[in-house]
Design an enzyme around this catalytic site. Structure first.
Site, PDB file in Angstrom:
ATOM      1  N   ASP A 270       0.373  -1.288   0.118  1.00 13.76           N
ATOM      2  CA  ASP A 270      -0.140   0.354   0.164  1.00 13.76           C
ATOM      3  C   ASP A 270       1.034   1.263  -0.164  1.00 13.76           C
ATOM      4  O   ASP A 270       2.267   1.320   0.303  1.00 13.76           O
ATOM      5  CB  ASP A 270      -1.057  -0.301   1.338  1.00 13.76           C
ATOM      6  CG  ASP A 270      -1.916   1.003   1.135  1.00 13.76           C
ATOM      7  OD1 ASP A 270      -2.465   1.477   0.289  1.00 13.76           O
ATOM      8  OD2 ASP A 270      -3.061   0.747   1.762  1.00 13.76           O
TER       9      ASP A 270
HETATM   10  C1  BGC Z   1      -4.779   3.066  -0.146  1.00 14.79           C
HETATM   11  C2  BGC Z   1      -5.049   2.317  -1.261  1.00 14.79           C
HETATM   12  C3  BGC Z   1      -4.498   2.687  -2.045  1.00 14.79           C
HETATM   13  C4  BGC Z   1      -3.432   4.378  -2.352  1.00 14.79           C
HETATM   14  C5  BGC Z   1      -3.260   4.363  -3.862  1.00 14.79           C
HETATM   15  C6  BGC Z   1      -3.798   4.406  -0.392  1.00 14.79           C
HETATM   16  O1  BGC Z   1      -4.115   5.370   0.688  1.00 14.79           O
HETATM   17  O2  BGC Z   1      -5.226   2.996   1.148  1.00 14.79           O
HETATM   18  O3  BGC Z   1      -6.301   1.454  -0.987  1.00 14.79           O
HETATM   19  O4  BGC Z   1      -4.966   1.854  -3.572  1.00 14.79           O
HETATM   20  O5  BGC Z   1      -3.338   4.520  -1.544  1.00 14.79           O
HETATM   21  O6  BGC Z   1      -4.178   6.079  -3.620  1.00 14.79           O
END
Ligand code: BGC
Length: 730
Positions: A270
């Site tokens: 993530d």
């Molecule tokens: C989130 C993810 C997301 C990623 C990219 C993170 O803050 O937890 O679900 O895909 O950001 O935007």
């Protein structure tokens, strides 16, 4: 002659390419192609695949120049070898955009919980196919969609992105979405792996859950999804599990995902979830996403050095790259390059979203058949939630910016995890269009006294109530915010013909439940939400959604009456002990003998359904159940018959589990035969020591029910032999 020559040239060119770039040969398997491409790469080229870049500016870092503007991420390709870059976009409801004044405006599905509430696999697939097509047309070949974290915590601010509290339902529904996305030659992403079940303190929380309970709950949802849909990538989560960060957790990545389940795709972090180079690489992490979010470019020069020094073996490094390449070949990303500016049929896509929203709406209560709304009502009063102009969306990275702009700009927070956005699909206008002879008026619902006054002499009152939450922001409580309970109560007191329409992420408390004549759970209903709500209210669509989560009567009924962690202090590490183990949602309520406000599986219709003839058969160790559903009412409708299994002697985490369901459409008086085969894992208990599923010999009650608390469920008892199954239920 000319043609012959042209063909000869083309064939010669193809065979030259086949000789030079044998991985481009489509007749080879994804494994063979990835292996060949890997062999052709220099160490520097290999490094490109394991470190991602953010698609927007962050702190002092400017966005990678080749990334699509305001996108989630970018991974450099190797053009020399014909291998395209990866363009990543969020996420589960459609093509999202990072904070920007010029966002991509795209079609938004209703929330993930709404789609799950349809209990309709085909619809989940169609929604996935639709958003995947918009992703491709927007130039993306990786969609960070496939969120399947269990609804263990009803206050979790991201529940609207996920698929509820039951592992079978959640895993199967999100699997269909993933299949739909990947049908566009776009890689989907199973996330957030794993046990990332609350947002409060998500970067510092250490969640505690034992292996067996995990395998029978959170992990089981992921396992079902992976088996059914084979997502190209997996995103590991922010939290720690049993002391170790998910993105450097050998147990989660190497042992469970790759070894036990045989996952062949790649694991990305993530955004900001990488914490190390050597530990992470050796624990099974394959790709650092948007490195600008982390303390360091762990999978850049540091990884190169670690490989040179032997702290990470060349074989392990090669496998990291191989997994990314394999996912690209397996999903057609190499054979079908993406480009920005593809055509999007917004009108057609809006219909996909609308149908999903309609089928996911759950009619919770309908006293004296207050719904569907009767033609001939002279005065309709609509109150609250900006229902004059739009419908609410959830906040965070999954936000799809509406076509036509935000219907209610300027509501705080206007920046992360905001902006608060309303899709410009006006319930009021859609209702007005269906009641040409009536006076339809709007009251903003800010003041209970004024709202009650406006409602007093109406033929019917529609109170819209809302709860805005989002990523990084759990609900502080399950009560509706901003005095809305008082407004609903005052309005219902002034006019008993009050119908409440809820636009919430998930479960909320309803102190006015006895007062309201009707309650329709509309979730966050997406791009065409206003139209969808009106169609259900007027009976153009017979509601057929069923709850994918238990609605508690009070927070004291929950395993954690108070949410752990401090939203004001997200820097200090703390522990959340998931002491309920695998007894999540209705299982917990059953176990503790608690009566919820509305049970899991609940959902009314404008018609009624009856069940008969439940019988079982066993073949090759598989339990199958069949029965008949009849529409006993006066209008066409869709039903969701649910099968639960309850052991008579064996000890499970809770008295019963959902074992299967179907969704059937029936004309008045019509009957259909339904048959369901039960996954044997749902009949056993996981044994951590031997890594097997054990089904105990004995009697099991099978209930055919309208919901998890159906007192009138019909049942039979089946005898199962003792069986031991491997970690994958085989
Ligand atoms: C989130 C993810 C997301 C990623 C990219 C993170 O803050 O937890 O679900 O895909 O950001 O935007």
């Amino acid at each position: 002659m000319k043609l012959k020559l042209a063909i000869a040239f083309a064939l010669a060119a193809m065979s030259a390419q086949a000789a030079e770039q044998p991985w481009m040969d489509k007749s080879l398997s994804a494994d063979q192609r990835a292996e060949l491409a890997l062999k052709a790469m220099t160490q520097q080229e290999k490094l490109r695949w394991v470190m991602g870049h953010f698609g927007s500016d962050r702190d002092q870092h400017k966005k990678h120049p080749a990334a699509l503007p305001f996108s989630a991420g970018y991974i450099e390709g190797v053009p020399r070898l014909g291998l395209p870059a990866l363009f990543e976009t969020d996420a589960g409801l459609g093509v999202a955009t990072q904070a920007s004044k010029t966002p991509r405006e795209r079609t938004s599905l209703p929330s993930g919980l709404a789609t799950t509430a349809t209990w309709d696999r085909a619809l989940a697939y169609k929604g996935g196919a639709m958003i995947g097509s918009e992703a491709r047309a927007s130039g993306f070949n990786v969609m960070l969609a496939g969120g399947v974290n269990l609804l263990r915590e009803p206050r979790n601010g991201r529940n609207f992105e996920y698929a509820g509290e039951d592992p079978l339902l959640a895993g199967s529904m999100v699997a269909e979405q993933v299949k739909g996305i990947q049908s566009n030659n776009v890689i989907a992403t199973m996330k957030h792996y794993a046990v990332n079940d609350q947002e409060t303190g998500r970067f510092v929380v250490d969640v505690r859950l034992d292996d067996a309970s995990n395998r029978m709950s959170d992990l089981l949802a992921f396992q079902f999804l992976m088996e059914q849909a084979d997502p190209g990538s997996v995103m590991c989560s922010y939290n720690r599990l049993n002391g170790v960060y998910a993105c450097e957790n050998d147990y989660l990545l190497n042992q469970v995902l790759k070894k036990d389940w045989g996952y062949k795709g790649y694991v990305m972090t993530d955004w900001g979830a990488a914490h190390s180079t050597v530990e992470a690489a050796n624990a099974g992490l394959d790709q650092q996403s948007a490195w600008e979010f982390d303390k360091s470019a762990y999978f850049g020069g540091a990884l190169e050095e670690a490989v040179t020094n032997g702290h990470v073996s060349q074989a392990r490094f090669d496998n990291m790259v191989f997994r990314v390449l394999r996912a690209m070949f397996a999903n057609g990303v190499v054979d079908h390059p993406v480009a920005e500016g593809g055509k999007i049929d917004y009108a057609a896509n809006s219909v996909v979203s609308r149908i999903d929203a309609e089928e996911g709406m759950v009619l919770l209560k309908n006293a004296n058949s207050v719904l569907p709304l009767k033609a001939g009502a002279k005065k309709i009063v609509i109150i609250g939630a900006h229902a004059d102009v739009g419908v609410l969306a959830g906040g965070g990275s999954s936000l799809v910016y509406p076509i036509g702009g935000n219907a209610v700009p300027g509501i705080a927070p206007t920046s992360w995890p905001g902006p608060v956005v309303y899709h410009p699909s006006s319930p009021l206008k859609a209702i007005q269009a269906r009641a040409p002879g009536a006076s339809v008026s709007f009251n903003d619902g800010k003041d209970p006294v004024a709202a009650a006054k406006a409602a007093a002499d109406a033929d019917v009152v529609l109170v819209f109530a809302q709860q805005w939450v989002g990523e990084a922001l759990d609900a502080v409580s399950l009560s509706l915010p901003d005095n809305q309970d008082a407004v609903i109560s005052a309005v219902a007191k002034a006019n008993p013909k009050t119908v409440v329409v809820l636009e919430t992420s998930g479960p909320v408390l309803m102190p006015w439940v006895e007062q309201a004549a009707g309650i329709l759970q509309a979730w966050y209903p997406g791009s065409a939400g206003g139209e969808a709500i009106a169609r259900v209210l007027f009976g153009e669509v017979n509601p057929s959604g069923h709850l994918p989560a238990t609605f508690p009567a009070s927070e004291s009924q929950l395993p954690r009456p108070k949410l752990d962690g401090d939203p004001k202090n997200e820097t200090v590490r703390f522990t959340v002990n998931y002491h309920e183990g695998a007894a999540v949602g209705y299982k917990w309520f059953d176990l503790k003998g608690l009566k919820p406000l509305f049970p899991f599986g609940h959902g009314l219709s404008y018609t009624q359904f009856a069940y008969s003839g439940l019988k079982s058969s066993q073949k090759d160790g598989k339990l199958s159940l069949s029965f008949k559903v009849t529409n006993t009412g006066a209008v066409k409708g869709k039903d969701v018959p649910q099968l639960y299994v309850a052991p008579l002697n064996a000890k499970w985490e809770a008295p019963k589990r959902l074992a299967g369901w179907d969704k059937v459409e029936l004309a008045p008086g019509e009957s259909k035969e339904v048959s369901v085969t039960v996954d044997p894992r749902l009949l056993g208990v996981f044994d951590s020591k031997s890594k097997t599923w054990r089904i105990a010999k004995g009697g099991y009650k099978v209930l055919l029910a309208h919901d998890a608390a159906d007192a009138k469920a019909t049942s039979i008892t089946v005898q199962l032999p003792q069986r031991t199954l491997n970690v994958n239920g085989k």
